[in-house]
Design a protein around this motif. Structure first.
Motif, PDB file in Angstrom:
ATOM      1  N   GLU A 182       0.824  -1.214   0.000  1.00 13.96           N
ATOM      2  CA  GLU A 182       0.000   0.000   0.000  1.00 13.96           C
ATOM      3  C   GLU A 182       0.855   1.260   0.000  1.00 13.96           C
ATOM      4  O   GLU A 182       0.703   2.118   0.856  1.00 13.96           O
ATOM      5  N   PRO A 183       1.794   1.403  -0.954  1.00 14.95           N
ATOM      6  CA  PRO A 183       2.765   2.495  -0.848  1.00 14.95           C
ATOM      7  C   PRO A 183       2.172   3.883  -1.020  1.00 14.95           C
ATOM      8  O   PRO A 183       2.810   4.866  -0.669  1.00 14.95           O
ATOM      9  N   THR A 184       0.971   3.993  -1.559  1.00 14.22           N
ATOM     10  CA  THR A 184       0.446   5.348  -1.763  1.00 14.22           C
ATOM     11  C   THR A 184      -0.786   5.632  -0.919  1.00 14.22           C
ATOM     12  O   THR A 184      -1.335   6.721  -0.985  1.00 14.22           O
ATOM     13  N   THR A 185      -1.218   4.659  -0.122  1.00 15.48           N
ATOM     14  CA  THR A 185      -2.380   4.896   0.722  1.00 15.48           C
ATOM     15  C   THR A 185      -2.031   5.950   1.759  1.00 15.48           C
ATOM     16  O   THR A 185      -0.965   5.904   2.352  1.00 15.48           O
ATOM     17  N   GLY A 186      -2.887   6.897   1.962  1.00 18.19           N
ATOM     18  CA  GLY A 186      -2.629   7.933   2.963  1.00 18.19           C
ATOM     19  C   GLY A 186      -1.957   9.160   2.380  1.00 18.19           C
ATOM     20  O   GLY A 186      -1.749  10.136   3.080  1.00 18.19           O
ATOM     21  N   PRO A 448     -15.223   5.541  12.663  1.00 15.48           N
ATOM     22  CA  PRO A 448     -16.205   5.136  13.670  1.00 15.48           C
ATOM     23  C   PRO A 448     -15.554   4.436  14.866  1.00 15.48           C
ATOM     24  O   PRO A 448     -16.132   4.403  15.944  1.00 15.48           O
ATOM     25  N   ASP A 449     -14.345   3.881  14.663  1.00 14.80           N
ATOM     26  CA  ASP A 449     -13.667   3.241  15.793  1.00 14.80           C
ATOM     27  C   ASP A 449     -13.395   4.237  16.894  1.00 14.80           C
ATOM     28  O   ASP A 449     -13.387   3.912  18.077  1.00 14.80           O
ATOM     29  N   GLU A 450     -13.114   5.486  16.491  1.00 14.83           N
ATOM     30  CA  GLU A 450     -12.777   6.484  17.492  1.00 14.83           C
ATOM     31  C   GLU A 450     -13.979   7.306  17.927  1.00 14.83           C
ATOM     32  O   GLU A 450     -13.963   7.920  18.981  1.00 14.83           O
ATOM     33  N   SER A 451     -15.024   7.347  17.105  1.00 16.74           N
ATOM     34  CA  SER A 451     -16.142   8.206  17.482  1.00 16.74           C
ATOM     35  C   SER A 451     -17.222   7.460  18.265  1.00 16.74           C
ATOM     36  O   SER A 451     -18.113   8.078  18.821  1.00 16.74           O
ATOM     37  N   LEU A 452     -17.121   6.132  18.327  1.00 16.77           N
ATOM     38  CA  LEU A 452     -18.085   5.392  19.146  1.00 16.77           C
ATOM     39  C   LEU A 452     -17.394   4.941  20.429  1.00 16.77           C
ATOM     40  O   LEU A 452     -16.310   4.374  20.383  1.00 16.77           O
ATOM     41  N   ASN A 453     -18.034   5.187  21.551  1.00 19.65           N
ATOM     42  CA  ASN A 453     -17.445   4.794  22.831  1.00 19.65           C
ATOM     43  C   ASN A 453     -17.393   3.266  22.928  1.00 19.65           C
ATOM     44  O   ASN A 453     -18.419   2.601  22.868  1.00 19.65           O
ATOM     45  N   PRO A 454     -16.168   2.711  23.074  1.00 22.25           N
ATOM     46  CA  PRO A 454     -16.047   1.249  23.052  1.00 22.25           C
ATOM     47  C   PRO A 454     -16.736   0.559  24.231  1.00 22.25           C
ATOM     48  O   PRO A 454     -17.010  -0.628  24.173  1.00 22.25           O
ATOM     49  N   ASN A 455     -17.017   1.313  25.304  1.00 19.72           N
ATOM     50  CA  ASN A 455     -17.640   0.689  26.469  1.00 19.72           C
ATOM     51  C   ASN A 455     -19.148   0.811  26.470  1.00 19.72           C
ATOM     52  O   ASN A 455     -19.795   0.439  27.444  1.00 19.72           O
ATOM     53  N   SER A 503     -18.571  -4.881  12.289  1.00 21.28           N
ATOM     54  CA  SER A 503     -17.604  -4.656  11.213  1.00 21.28           C
ATOM     55  C   SER A 503     -17.517  -3.152  10.948  1.00 21.28           C
ATOM     56  O   SER A 503     -18.335  -2.374  11.449  1.00 21.28           O
ATOM     57  N   GLY A 504     -16.528  -2.745  10.167  1.00 28.70           N
ATOM     58  CA  GLY A 504     -16.329  -1.321   9.889  1.00 28.70           C
ATOM     59  C   GLY A 504     -17.566  -0.641   9.328  1.00 28.70           C
ATOM     60  O   GLY A 504     -17.956   0.448   9.745  1.00 28.70           O
ATOM     61  N   GLY A 505     -18.214  -1.316   8.386  1.00 24.90           N
ATOM     62  CA  GLY A 505     -19.408  -0.743   7.770  1.00 24.90           C
ATOM     63  C   GLY A 505     -20.552  -0.639   8.772  1.00 24.90           C
ATOM     64  O   GLY A 505     -21.279   0.359   8.798  1.00 24.90           O
ATOM     65  N   GLU A 506     -20.695  -1.668   9.600  1.00 26.64           N
ATOM     66  CA  GLU A 506     -21.770  -1.640  10.603  1.00 26.64           C
ATOM     67  C   GLU A 506     -21.549  -0.521  11.608  1.00 26.64           C
ATOM     68  O   GLU A 506     -22.482   0.171  12.020  1.00 26.64           O
ATOM     69  N   LYS A 507     -20.285  -0.325  11.991  1.00 23.96           N
ATOM     70  CA  LYS A 507     -19.979   0.757  12.929  1.00 23.96           C
ATOM     71  C   LYS A 507     -20.369   2.107  12.338  1.00 23.96           C
ATOM     72  O   LYS A 507     -20.966   2.938  13.010  1.00 23.96           O
ATOM     73  N   LEU A 524     -23.165  17.111   9.064  1.00 27.56           N
ATOM     74  CA  LEU A 524     -21.820  17.398   8.571  1.00 27.56           C
ATOM     75  C   LEU A 524     -21.083  16.067   8.491  1.00 27.56           C
ATOM     76  O   LEU A 524     -20.938  15.376   9.491  1.00 27.56           O
ATOM     77  N   CYS A 525     -20.639  15.689   7.302  1.00 33.13           N
ATOM     78  CA  CYS A 525     -19.979  14.398   7.124  1.00 33.13           C
ATOM     79  C   CYS A 525     -18.493  14.637   6.878  1.00 33.13           C
ATOM     80  O   CYS A 525     -18.122  15.195   5.859  1.00 33.13           O
ATOM     81  N   ASP A 526     -17.650  14.206   7.824  1.00 30.16           N
ATOM     82  CA  ASP A 526     -16.215  14.454   7.701  1.00 30.16           C
ATOM     83  C   ASP A 526     -15.510  13.197   7.212  1.00 30.16           C
ATOM     84  O   ASP A 526     -15.223  12.305   7.988  1.00 30.16           O
ATOM     85  N   GLU A 527     -15.250  13.110   5.917  1.00 29.52           N
ATOM     86  CA  GLU A 527     -14.565  11.948   5.322  1.00 29.52           C
ATOM     87  C   GLU A 527     -15.198  10.646   5.796  1.00 29.52           C
ATOM     88  O   GLU A 527     -14.508   9.704   6.172  1.00 29.52           O
ATOM     89  N   VAL A 528     -16.535  10.569   5.762  1.00 29.99           N
ATOM     90  CA  VAL A 528     -17.193   9.439   6.411  1.00 29.99           C
ATOM     91  C   VAL A 528     -16.917   8.095   5.761  1.00 29.99           C
ATOM     92  O   VAL A 528     -17.134   7.058   6.371  1.00 29.99           O
ATOM     93  N   THR A 529     -16.443   8.064   4.525  1.00 27.86           N
ATOM     94  CA  THR A 529     -16.231   6.756   3.909  1.00 27.86           C
ATOM     95  C   THR A 529     -14.761   6.419   3.716  1.00 27.86           C
ATOM     96  O   THR A 529     -14.434   5.326   3.266  1.00 27.86           O
ATOM     97  N   SER A 530     -13.850   7.323   4.095  1.00 33.09           N
ATOM     98  CA  SER A 530     -12.467   7.060   3.698  1.00 33.09           C
ATOM     99  C   SER A 530     -11.795   5.983   4.543  1.00 33.09           C
ATOM    100  O   SER A 530     -10.763   5.466   4.155  1.00 33.09           O
ATOM    101  N   ALA A 531     -12.371   5.609   5.684  1.00 35.30           N
ATOM    102  CA  ALA A 531     -11.773   4.514   6.447  1.00 35.30           C
ATOM    103  C   ALA A 531     -12.402   3.175   6.073  1.00 35.30           C
ATOM    104  O   ALA A 531     -12.075   2.159   6.659  1.00 35.30           O
ATOM    105  N   LEU A 532     -13.304   3.179   5.109  1.00 37.33           N
ATOM    106  CA  LEU A 532     -14.047   1.952   4.805  1.00 37.33           C
ATOM    107  C   LEU A 532     -13.548   1.301   3.515  1.00 37.33           C
ATOM    108  O   LEU A 532     -12.993   1.961   2.648  1.00 37.33           O
ATOM    109  N   ASP A 533     -13.776   0.009   3.416  1.00 39.19           N
ATOM    110  CA  ASP A 533     -13.474  -0.686   2.172  1.00 39.19           C
ATOM    111  C   ASP A 533     -14.436  -0.236   1.078  1.00 39.19           C
ATOM    112  O   ASP A 533     -15.551   0.170   1.367  1.00 39.19           O
TER     113      ASP A 533
END
Lengths: 675, 318
Positions: A182-186, A448-455, A503-507, A524-533
């Motif tokens: 993945e040399p150009t991802t990011g 979504p991993d960071e915006s949803l409280n894991p507990n 899964s990522g999409g479900e989150k 307001l949608c901040d890059e809402v799909t860029s962490a998803l497959d």
């Protein structure tokens, strides 16, 4: 040309689960890499593509171990070698270019030292020759002033430069095989296009074989001779790049290609249902059975073998592949969406908005003002109509997320006003806004991993806005939560789940549901799909569009991905260094004449088609600060006309298509230049 | 860079000023004054008057503070009450003794902690790690007054190898000290080493899992070279601040250990002067301990700043 460099034979890699069961991540993978050939390995996250690539260097991540099979490099098995033997091969015969060079370069060592280390290990050159070689290598990867570059630390370089250093380091040992993970991802779109162009040049120049691992079919299409498609740890399709991309005969690859938004299509991409199975969950039958629309009973019981089809020069793992032959015309279709063409009242107005990150000086703090002559974001004027989707597009540092934050009230504006409904001014201070305004504007975050409280369970997550804004409780609260889950197409049983069980999409669906729980007017949608497959991204985009059509919500959609923006938005605003360059209806922004920056961005988009090459018109320099005066794009503009660009802010010109462009070049002239 | 150092030093001085104010005010608001506290039942008539006069307690508090503070700046802490001798003379040997104890513990403890931390990290979950980690957790959890007492019981009483308590005058020479401090040093460094080794361990493990270590392996860098060039410099950097905190903690640990071993250092002096109600000495000790605390943290901050290329170039660019 036909000499085989590395050959993977029946390789399975796995781990022991906590219950002591053996779970495989790679299952029975075999492939050959020929001399001088570039092979693209493509798959979504969790498909085992990185594990395969690392195994090809004899490296198995901690916790994993090979179950069977071998990795033969020049007929020697890398998996059986001692670490001493591997040190002789890694960097010298097979070199790696990592995904995130920023993290893969040791932070306390200078660039020069890190390249020198590779040279010392893998060549017999003396100190003087090595120093010369370092400059040569840095020059070859087209870094500016290679002599001084060697004395810099990794963090002093931009992302694109770091990636180039990693390439230089990999070339130091003159390897026969280059592994690119993945040399150009990011990287930003223009930087990504430049790095790919460099890699293509190097492959041609040195005759090195390359293995290019990526989730991005667009990037793979640009470099590969041959493509290997992986799904759930297996190879499902393998063949010449052109064949795979233009006439995919495996239903997964077919669906994947359809789910990629394309610049040439204005509608939404078709999504694939479901998600990739977890390792260890497949017991019998085809691993793609659940998501496949060609599946038969046979697919459920028996798993297909990788079958070689001579006339297509392709290997495919599917019983029903014949149904896909000659179906390629359907690839270039999309789902048409109801678009909003500027009807409706204005719901949100940004008037002369400027935002500064400068630290307030003591006296300014007392007077509660910000004195920054050159703020990060300046002079933003956008009127947003009710029910439209407006996209803010630009590379990192363009200020798009900054604007979003200040609409949400998370960031104070320096100047200007944000007006909501009937020209009522919204305070830029979150604490001064009334609860109803807070409810009306909701935010969905990138990750979504960071915006949803894991507990918190999904029920707790969704009940918070409902309790806060509507004072719901008991049965009514539960009914509302179930309704929300239904809206984002999740079943009732998700209520008791924790984010880590999704899964990522479900989150991201849960995050969408949480935003809609407040019955907002604007989301307001901040890059809402860029962490998803990609396949999941298509599903989320379709969901957002559906919800908007049902509920009449307004979206402000921030993204760096022009194709995604094209698919979802009604109107597009292009930003560079916190200044607006172009704004207009999306079908027009994607047509010429465009602002030179839009032109650069559009040229750099990578399409999953080997026949569409990116056009590199501007240098990928990183500017740290917007220029003090004149046009914001003066530093990189390929169409710069002279001093006027440096001294005067260009005027707005309205083209016949209705898009406004801020450029000194006359819009008609611009149109003829860009023909 | 220089500006930043000056800024940090300035902040340190402000901290010390506040500490001095608090200790002075604290002493002032206590019922009675230095003389009544010290003389106890004899605090009346001529003895009290003489004492007040001698200590200059008849002038207003702010004047006394200014007077005291300006003397302290010049390095003069005034007179102790109990010994009626200059505090500097009381403190001098005690400071030296404590410094010997602390620095020997540090000189042994820090390298040991780093080595143990690295071993446990590199052989993670293998036998060396399990053994060392068990021992470190064990010695971390036992408070020093228990481990010190146990040491005396085992080494001094049962085995009879070393003296159980230190019976030397406070002005003993360095060599006389050395033979006596083995047990106190062991008692102090046990906890300190354990803490730091745990810290180094987790730091090394974290760096070993980083992308750049994986990259170094895939570049063909031999294992030990990778450990020394790519892992350790990055892993030990965050450890500096922990070391500083541990040393500062040492000050407190030293008090208890010194009392258990009857060691004539600063720690014992703190206890002694408090029980003797010798307020001038308590004040002096508060200032000295605070200065050490501030000083060590300052050094640690500056070291991190110097060694971390990220912070270094950030400063230069500004």
């Amino acid at each position: 040309m036909n000499e085989i460099i590395e050959s993977v034979k029946n390789l399975s890699i796995g781990f022991n689960s906590q219950k002591g069961k053996q779970i495989s991540i790679l299952r029975n993978v075999s492939t050959n890499i020929k001399k001088g050939e570039t092979v693209g390995i493509v798959g979504e996250s969790g498909s085992g593509k990185s594990t395969l690539a690392l195994a090809m260097m004899g490296y198995i991540k901690q916790g994993l171990f090979p179950l069977k099979g071998e990795c033969l490099f020049k007929s020697e098995d890398l998996l059986k070698m001692s670490s001493r033997q591997l040190e002789k091969i890694r960097g010298r015969k097979i070199a790696m270019i990592p995904q995130n060079a920023g993290q893969a370069l040791t932070p306390n060592l200078k660039i020069g030292y890190q390249i020198d280390e590779a040279l010392k290990l893998h060549t017999d050159l003396n100190k003087r020759e090595r120093d010369k070689k370092i400059s040569e290598l840095l020059n070859k990867v087209r870094l500016p002033s290679p002599e001084t570059m060697a004395f810099r630390y990794p963090h002093e370089l931009s992302g694109g430069q770091q990636q180039r250093v990693a390439v230089a380091m990999a070339l130091a040992g003159k390897p026969d095989l280059l592994l690119l993970d993945e040399p150009t991802t990011g990287l930003d779109v223009t930087t990504q296009a430049h790095v790919l162009e460099l890699l293509r040049f190097i492959a041609k120049d040195t005759g090195t074989s390359m293995i290019y691992v990526s989730h991005d079919l667009g990037a793979i299409a640009q470099v590969s001779d041959r493509i290997v498609v992986m799904y759930a740890g297996e190879i499902v399709l393998e063949g010449p790049a052109r064949k795979i991309l233009k006439e995919p005969i495996h239903p997964y690859t077919y669906g994947l290609l359809k789910s990629i938004p394309k610049l040439s299509l204005s509608g939404l991409p078709a999504s694939m249902p479901g998600s990739q199975p977890q390792p260890g969950s497949i017991n019998e039958g085809c691993s793609f059975y659940d998501r496949c629309n060609l599946a038969t009973d046979n697919c459920k019981k028996n798993s297909p073998d990788l079958e070689h089809i001579k006339e297509l020069d392709t290997n495919v793992r599917c019983f029903n592949y014949k149904e896909l032959i000659n179906q390629n015309n359907n690839l270039q279709t999309s789902i048409t969406k109801k678009s909003n063409n500027g009807e409706g009242n204005e719901i949100l107005k940004l008037k002369d908005v400027s935002i500064s990150y400068a630290k307030q000086k003591f006296f300014d703090q007392l007077l509660n003002k910000i004195s920054d002559q050159n703020p990060t974001v300046k002079d933003i004027n956008i009127d947003i109509k009710k029910g439209e989707t407006i996209a803010l597009v630009g590379e990192s540092g363009s200020g798009k997320s900054t604007i979003l934050k200040s609409i949400a009230g998370l960031l104070k504006t320096k100047d200007g006003q944000i007006k909501f409904e009937n020209d009522r001014i919204l305070s830029s201070n979150l604490k001064m806004r009334n609860p109803n305004d807070l409810r009306a504007i909701q935010l969905i975050f990138q990750n979504p991993d960071e915006s949803l409280n894991p507990n918190h369970t999904v029920e707790q997550i969704l009940s918070q806005p409902l309790k806060l804004y509507f004072n719901l409780s008991g049965e009514e609260l539960k009914k509302n939560i179930i309704d929300l889950l239904k809206k984002v197409r999740l079943g009732e049983f998700y209520m008791s789940r924790y984010p880590r069980q999704l899964s990522g999409g479900e989150k991201q669906r849960v995050a969408v549901a949480r935003a809609f729980a407040a019955k907002p007017d604007i989301i307001l949608c901040d890059e809402v799909t860029s962490a998803l497959d990609v396949s999941v991204q298509a599903a989320v985009l379709n969901l957002l569009q559906q919800l908007k059509e049902d509920l009449g919500t307004t979206y402000v959609f921030v993204s760096h991905d022009l194709a995604v923006v094209r698919a979802i938005s009604d109107r597009v605003a292009v930003l560079y260094q916190g200044r607006l360059c172009e704004i207009g209806p999306s079908q027009n922004v994607y047509k010429f004449p465009s602002h030179p920056y839009t032109e650069v961005l559009l040229g750099a988009v990578l399409e999953p088609d080997p026949d569409i090459k990116p056009k590199l018109v501007a240098e990928d320099i990183v500017e740290e600060k917007p220029p003090e005066k004149g046009c914001s794009f003066q530093g990189r503009c390929p169409r710069k006309i002279g001093d006027i660009c440096n001294s005067e802010v260009p005027p707005w010109q309205i083209g016949e298509n209705g898009n406004a462009i801020r450029c000194h070049i006359n819009i008609e002239e611009l149109a003829s230049l860009q023909q | 860079m220089l500006l930043l150092i000056l800024k940090r030093i300035g902040l340190g001085l402000i901290t010390l000023f506040i500490v001095s104010l608090i200790t002075f005010v604290g002493v002032e608001v206590l019922p009675g004054d230095a003389c009544t506290t010290y003389l106890e039942r004899e605090a009346y008539g001529a003895a009290l008057d003489a004492c007040i006069k001698r200590l200059g307690l008849d002038v207003p508090a702010y004047e006394r503070y200014l007077d005291w503070a300006s003397n302290v700046v010049r390095g003069d802490f005034g007179y102790s009450l109990s010994g009626e001798m200059p505090i500097n003379e009381v403190l001098g040997p005690r400071v030296k003794n404590s410094l010997v104890l602390a620095s020997v513990s540090i000189l042994i403890g820090i390298p040991l902690a780093i080595v143990l931390g690295i071993i446990t990290a590199l052989w993670r979950d293998k036998l060396p790690d399990i053994m060392i980690s068990t021992i470190t957790i064990f010695s971390m959890t036992i408070p020093e007054f228990i481990s010190a007492t146990l040491l005396i019981l085992i080494v001094a009483i049962w085995l009879g190898w070393l003296p159980g308590i230190v019976i030397i005058p406070s002005d003993a020479t360095f060599y006389e000290l050395l033979s006596n401090i083995i047990l106190p040093v062991v008692a102090i460094s046990m906890i300190m080493t354990a803490h730091m080794a745990r810290m180094v361990r987790s730091s090394v493990i974290q760096v070993m899992a980083s992308d750049y270590v994986q990259m170094a392996i895939l570049k063909g860098v031999p294992y030990w070279k990778m450990v020394f060039r790519h892992v350790l410099p990055n892993a030990l950097l965050p450890a500096i601040n922990v070391v500083a905190l541990t040393i500062a903690w040492l000050l407190g640990g030293v008090v208890v250990t010194e009392v258990v071993f009857n060691y004539p250092g600063l720690g014992r002096l703190v206890i002694e002067s408090i029980s003797n109600r010798d307020l001038p000495v308590v004040q002096a000790l508060a200032i000295i301990l605070a200065s050490i605390y501030v000083g060590i943290n300052l050094i640690a901050d500056l070291m991190t700043l110097m060694l971390n290329p990220r912070l270094k170039s950030l400063q230069i660019r500004k």
